[in-house]
Design an enzyme around this catalytic site. Sequence first.
Site, PDB file in Angstrom:
ATOM      1  N   HIS A 167       0.831  -1.208   0.000  1.00 44.18           N
ATOM      2  CA  HIS A 167       0.000   0.000   0.000  1.00 44.18           C
ATOM      3  C   HIS A 167       0.866   1.258   0.000  1.00 44.18           C
ATOM      4  CE1 HIS A 167      -2.343   3.123   2.329  1.00 44.18           C
ATOM      5  NE2 HIS A 167      -3.120   2.919   1.292  1.00 44.18           N
ATOM      6  N   GLU A 203       2.088   1.818  -3.425  1.00 45.85           N
ATOM      7  CA  GLU A 203       1.003   2.358  -4.263  1.00 45.85           C
ATOM      8  C   GLU A 203       0.975   3.884  -4.177  1.00 45.85           C
ATOM      9  OE1 GLU A 203      -3.372   3.552  -3.627  1.00 45.85           O
ATOM     10  OE2 GLU A 203      -3.099   1.473  -2.960  1.00 45.85           O
ATOM     11  N   HIS A 204       1.105   4.423  -2.968  1.00 48.62           N
ATOM     12  CA  HIS A 204       1.164   5.878  -2.789  1.00 48.62           C
ATOM     13  C   HIS A 204       2.366   6.471  -3.525  1.00 48.62           C
ATOM     14  CE1 HIS A 204      -1.712   7.068   0.603  1.00 48.62           C
ATOM     15  NE2 HIS A 204      -1.989   5.793   0.359  1.00 48.62           N
ATOM     16  N   GLU A 227      -3.597   8.164   7.371  1.00 47.98           N
ATOM     17  CA  GLU A 227      -4.686   7.367   6.804  1.00 47.98           C
ATOM     18  C   GLU A 227      -5.047   6.220   7.741  1.00 47.98           C
ATOM     19  OE1 GLU A 227      -5.610   4.652   2.810  1.00 47.98           O
ATOM     20  OE2 GLU A 227      -3.816   5.907   2.876  1.00 47.98           O
TER      21      GLU A 227
END
Length: 462
Positions: free
Chosen positions: A80, A83-84, A160
């Site tokens: 993840h 991905e950022h 997040e």
Amino acid sequence: MPSHRATALFVAALVCTTSLSSSGLRAQTTVTSERPASFTLDNGLQVVVIPDHRTPVVTQMIWYKLGSADETPGKSGLAHFLEHLMFKGTAKHPAGEFSQTVRRVGGNQNAFTSVDTTGYIQRVPREQLPAMMEFEADRMTGLILKDENVLPERDVVLEEYNMRVANEPDERLTEQIMAALYLNHPYGRPVIGWHQEIEKLDREDALAFYKRFYAPNNAILVIAGDVDVKDIRPLVEKNFGPIPAQHAIPEKRIRPQEPMPAAPRTVTLSDPRVEQPGLRRYYLVPAAATAATGESPTLDVLAQLMGGGANSYLYRALVIDRGLAISADAGYDGTALDPSQFSILVTPKPGVEFAPIEEAIDKVIADLAQNTARAEDLERVKTQLIAEAIYAQDNQATLARWYGGALTTGLSIDDIRSWPDRIRAVTAEQVRDAAAKWLDKKRSVTGYLIKDTAPKHKEKRS
């Protein structure tokens, strides 16, 4: 897929949950959309083209065959995090140029990470596809990362986590249930990662993961929209063809597997922010890619019988007949490489204890496991599932998600297109046997979400 089933996501997952056929015979299909074309480049990139000429728009999705379950132990959240970082630019296209171009042409974009996949999506006017493809091919191998943009992005991911998990009791309960359901398999790790491990991720971790997994032979490119395969192939070959395959990537992902479940487990999460108590039960069940022939569609039908709307068995028992709950739902997520989950979610009425709710759930399951469902109920839920699948084909992005999600988790184009007929073929006896076999409490984790009403202790001042 979240088992509370927002309709679009639910249907997308449903159509990807086709069991593989051992007969090798091609089933008839009631899918109404045109059959996708598919080809593979010499470097291993698989391409799926889904024509949809109703509007001059195209959706490009690239799916990488890696997710949180493929992370190095001790580095949860790495897929993840990367991905950022994939939006931080390349030598050819500096940070922000890709996103600004999408916005300027009136398009939209998104990205996602799951347990098995990572994906990047753009939806733009048809004539902008060449530019989108050039951007996407460039960042497959050209990503440049510097500490000055990696470390601030890590802080974004941590925030997040705080917003989506730490400050959301419902999500924290799901996190704890999954950790208890998977004793050995990495599906027990949260996709976003464990907070203390996210904090330690750095540039070297991200680059090593990127170089290890981002390659054409570990990806599927899905193009859906107002396009023709004869035009797409040369475009793909121009942009992706020169990228070399990464031969160190194994053809099959091998993960630690779960032992045979031996005992039911429970998790209780108490939090002062809870406004509405809840009960969740997750069962460990086979995913479509590894289920025996017919099992996955049967679990779809079983979930719809138990918790698919106001006529479902759980809703009738808990909400209508006994007045114990505000809502009752069930879901099956078959889109996974390894064992997945069958879930039951119940929101009690205020003041109702969990015990009578669990008793009612257990009775519904026992009845299903001992007796065949009524023919009219079985036909009703099969009709609902097939209708939802066919209506959802009107959405171009949904079509791209169906095929991308299925193909990256071991299914085929024929598996997707024959799904309605597999649903239609499910029998009452199969549903009964599935309830008896898979909804065994030994295979489950039950989670309770309750409000913490304990008084806070004030610090004593000297």
